[in-house]
Design a protein around this motif. Structure first.
Motif, PDB file in Angstrom:
ATOM      1  N   LYS A 119       0.982  -1.286   0.050  1.00 31.64           N
ATOM      2  CA  LYS A 119       0.020  -0.050  -0.029  1.00 31.64           C
ATOM      3  C   LYS A 119       0.701   1.437   0.142  1.00 31.64           C
ATOM      4  O   LYS A 119       0.537   2.363  -0.638  1.00 31.64           O
ATOM      5  CB  LYS A 119      -0.712  -0.127   1.364  1.00 31.64           C
ATOM      6  CG  LYS A 119      -1.675   1.247   1.242  1.00 31.64           C
ATOM      7  CD  LYS A 119      -2.923   1.237   0.178  1.00 31.64           C
ATOM      8  CE  LYS A 119      -3.745   2.217   0.203  1.00 31.64           C
ATOM      9  NZ  LYS A 119      -4.767   2.278  -1.003  1.00 31.64           N
ATOM     10  N   ALA A 120       1.898   1.380   0.863  1.00 33.01           N
ATOM     11  CA  ALA A 120       3.010   2.639   0.766  1.00 33.01           C
ATOM     12  C   ALA A 120       3.425   2.555  -0.485  1.00 33.01           C
ATOM     13  O   ALA A 120       3.618   3.666  -0.983  1.00 33.01           O
ATOM     14  CB  ALA A 120       3.906   2.174   1.981  1.00 33.01           C
ATOM     15  N   ALA A 121       3.884   1.602  -1.149  1.00 37.65           N
ATOM     16  CA  ALA A 121       4.297   1.575  -2.652  1.00 37.65           C
ATOM     17  C   ALA A 121       3.504   2.349  -3.651  1.00 37.65           C
ATOM     18  O   ALA A 121       3.798   3.201  -4.337  1.00 37.65           O
ATOM     19  CB  ALA A 121       4.969   0.360  -3.075  1.00 37.65           C
ATOM     20  N   GLU A 122       2.407   1.810  -3.313  1.00 39.90           N
ATOM     21  CA  GLU A 122       1.086   2.268  -4.283  1.00 39.90           C
ATOM     22  C   GLU A 122       0.692   3.758  -4.225  1.00 39.90           C
ATOM     23  O   GLU A 122       0.676   4.609  -4.968  1.00 39.90           O
ATOM     24  CB  GLU A 122      -0.229   1.605  -3.946  1.00 39.90           C
ATOM     25  CG  GLU A 122      -1.434   2.165  -4.762  1.00 39.90           C
ATOM     26  CD  GLU A 122      -2.618   1.546  -4.443  1.00 39.90           C
ATOM     27  OE1 GLU A 122      -3.736   2.245  -4.280  1.00 39.90           O
ATOM     28  OE2 GLU A 122      -2.466   0.331  -3.949  1.00 39.90           O
ATOM     29  N   LEU A 123       1.057   4.320  -2.931  1.00 39.72           N
ATOM     30  CA  LEU A 123       0.832   5.649  -2.293  1.00 39.72           C
ATOM     31  C   LEU A 123       2.042   6.538  -2.867  1.00 39.72           C
ATOM     32  O   LEU A 123       2.017   7.616  -3.458  1.00 39.72           O
ATOM     33  CB  LEU A 123       0.503   5.907  -1.099  1.00 39.72           C
ATOM     34  CG  LEU A 123      -0.649   5.436  -0.550  1.00 39.72           C
ATOM     35  CD1 LEU A 123      -0.734   5.517   1.022  1.00 39.72           C
ATOM     36  CD2 LEU A 123      -1.799   6.066  -0.939  1.00 39.72           C
ATOM     37  N   LEU A 124       3.159   5.960  -2.854  1.00 38.46           N
ATOM     38  CA  LEU A 124       4.422   6.754  -3.057  1.00 38.46           C
ATOM     39  C   LEU A 124       4.292   6.829  -4.698  1.00 38.46           C
ATOM     40  O   LEU A 124       4.650   7.996  -5.360  1.00 38.46           O
ATOM     41  CB  LEU A 124       5.663   6.126  -2.872  1.00 38.46           C
ATOM     42  CG  LEU A 124       6.267   5.881  -1.362  1.00 38.46           C
ATOM     43  CD1 LEU A 124       7.103   4.831  -1.330  1.00 38.46           C
ATOM     44  CD2 LEU A 124       6.821   7.439  -1.121  1.00 38.46           C
ATOM     45  N   GLU A 125       3.814   6.092  -5.528  1.00 38.12           N
ATOM     46  CA  GLU A 125       3.745   6.147  -6.902  1.00 38.12           C
ATOM     47  C   GLU A 125       2.678   6.907  -7.232  1.00 38.12           C
ATOM     48  O   GLU A 125       2.677   7.894  -8.536  1.00 38.12           O
ATOM     49  CB  GLU A 125       3.439   4.693  -7.455  1.00 38.12           C
ATOM     50  CG  GLU A 125       4.540   3.642  -7.377  1.00 38.12           C
ATOM     51  CD  GLU A 125       4.231   2.348  -8.151  1.00 38.12           C
ATOM     52  OE1 GLU A 125       3.331   2.319  -8.975  1.00 38.12           O
ATOM     53  OE2 GLU A 125       4.808   1.377  -7.610  1.00 38.12           O
ATOM     54  N   SER A 126       1.267   7.128  -6.639  1.00 43.33           N
ATOM     55  CA  SER A 126       0.357   7.611  -7.361  1.00 43.33           C
ATOM     56  C   SER A 126      -0.188   8.944  -6.458  1.00 43.33           C
ATOM     57  O   SER A 126      -1.095   9.682  -6.838  1.00 43.33           O
ATOM     58  CB  SER A 126      -0.995   6.703  -6.804  1.00 43.33           C
ATOM     59  OG  SER A 126      -1.305   6.382  -5.696  1.00 43.33           O
ATOM     60  N   THR A 127       0.491   9.366  -5.418  1.00 43.54           N
ATOM     61  CA  THR A 127       0.172  10.554  -4.781  1.00 43.54           C
ATOM     62  C   THR A 127       1.484  11.238  -4.559  1.00 43.54           C
ATOM     63  O   THR A 127       2.593  10.953  -4.588  1.00 43.54           O
ATOM     64  CB  THR A 127      -0.351  10.293  -3.327  1.00 43.54           C
ATOM     65  OG1 THR A 127       0.676   9.843  -2.541  1.00 43.54           O
ATOM     66  CG2 THR A 127      -1.585   9.131  -3.409  1.00 43.54           C
ATOM     67  N   ASN A 128       1.177  12.598  -3.914  1.00 40.70           N
ATOM     68  CA  ASN A 128       2.501  13.392  -3.559  1.00 40.70           C
ATOM     69  C   ASN A 128       2.442  13.500  -1.980  1.00 40.70           C
ATOM     70  O   ASN A 128       3.050  14.523  -1.528  1.00 40.70           O
ATOM     71  CB  ASN A 128       2.235  14.859  -4.289  1.00 40.70           C
ATOM     72  CG  ASN A 128       2.382  14.883  -5.660  1.00 40.70           C
ATOM     73  OD1 ASN A 128       3.342  14.167  -6.245  1.00 40.70           O
ATOM     74  ND2 ASN A 128       1.645  15.505  -6.260  1.00 40.70           N
ATOM     75  N   LEU A 129       1.795  12.819  -1.508  1.00 40.06           N
ATOM     76  CA  LEU A 129       1.843  12.658   0.116  1.00 40.06           C
ATOM     77  C   LEU A 129       3.399  12.659   0.584  1.00 40.06           C
ATOM     78  O   LEU A 129       4.142  11.875   0.062  1.00 40.06           O
ATOM     79  CB  LEU A 129       1.184  11.562   0.704  1.00 40.06           C
ATOM     80  CG  LEU A 129      -0.519  11.770   0.440  1.00 40.06           C
ATOM     81  CD1 LEU A 129      -1.176  10.316   0.914  1.00 40.06           C
ATOM     82  CD2 LEU A 129      -1.124  12.659   1.376  1.00 40.06           C
TER      83      LEU A 129
END
Length: 203
Positions: free
Chosen positions: A156-166
């Protein structure tokens, strides 16, 4: 609904004089019966790759079976069954209720990865012992409770790193890590690079 392949062998018929054609093809029906029908009459074991491929080939013929090919595949299947281990793997089989417990627990955790729920707390929710719960998870999901959900958190973290600017700390918090350094360490162990480097490489 369960679907499968069923083979019926009349051992008395096979033993009759002049009819033991299976032994001439290298199939020992007594050996097969001893393994699959011995003890309590239940034999459970995961299929190896060659057996799985053979079953798939047979399954593809289910709509329009060609009997000559079915005989050929049956003999091959019996030969593969003779190679199976002599002991059942029934200790790794689980009831529907046990599977449901693990699936419900998985859904509960995946719904909000920011929350940390221990195996003991989860077991208490379902009214079972912690050791039983861990056994179910290991057998059904293929990994320990901690390892399985650590992997899911990192995915999930990898997905967020790829798809968001969080920010990294925000992503860490969202998957259950309050300490950014600890999160980065686990992430690097999983993906081989630190979170920011992963983000850079994924762009």
């Amino acid at each position: 609904m369960y679907e499968g392949i069923q083979i019926y062998i009349d051992r008395n018929y096979v033993k009759e004089a002049g009819k033991d054609f299976l032994s001439e093809l290298g199939v020992n029906t007594e050996q097969i019966a001893e393994v699959f029908c011995g003890k309590d009459g239940l034999y459970l074991y995961r299929m190896n790759d060659s057996l799985l491929e053979l079953v798939r080939e047979v399954w593809e013929m289910k709509e329009e079976p060609e009997f000559g090919m079915l005989r050929y595949f049956t003999v091959r299947l019996l030969h593969e069954l003779m190679k199976m281990p002599g002991e059942s793997e029934n200790m790794n089989c689980f009831t529907r209720s046990q599977i449901a417990i693990v699936r419900d627990a998985e859904a509960m955790i995946m719904q909000d990865l920011s929350k940390r729920i221990t195996a003991k707390e989860m077991a208490d929710r379902f009214g079972i012992s912690e050791s039983s719960f861990k056994l179910y998870v290991k057998g059904i999901l293929g990994d320990s409770y901690l390892a399985y959900f650590r992997k899911k958190r990192m995915e999930k973290a990898a997905e967020l790193l790829e798809s968001t600017n969080l920010k990294v700390i925000e992503i860490a918090n969202s998957v259950g890590y309050e300490n950014q350094g600890k999160f980065a360490k686990v992430f690097a162990e999983t993906y081989g690079v630190l979170p920011l480097e992963y983000r850079r490489l994924s762009k």
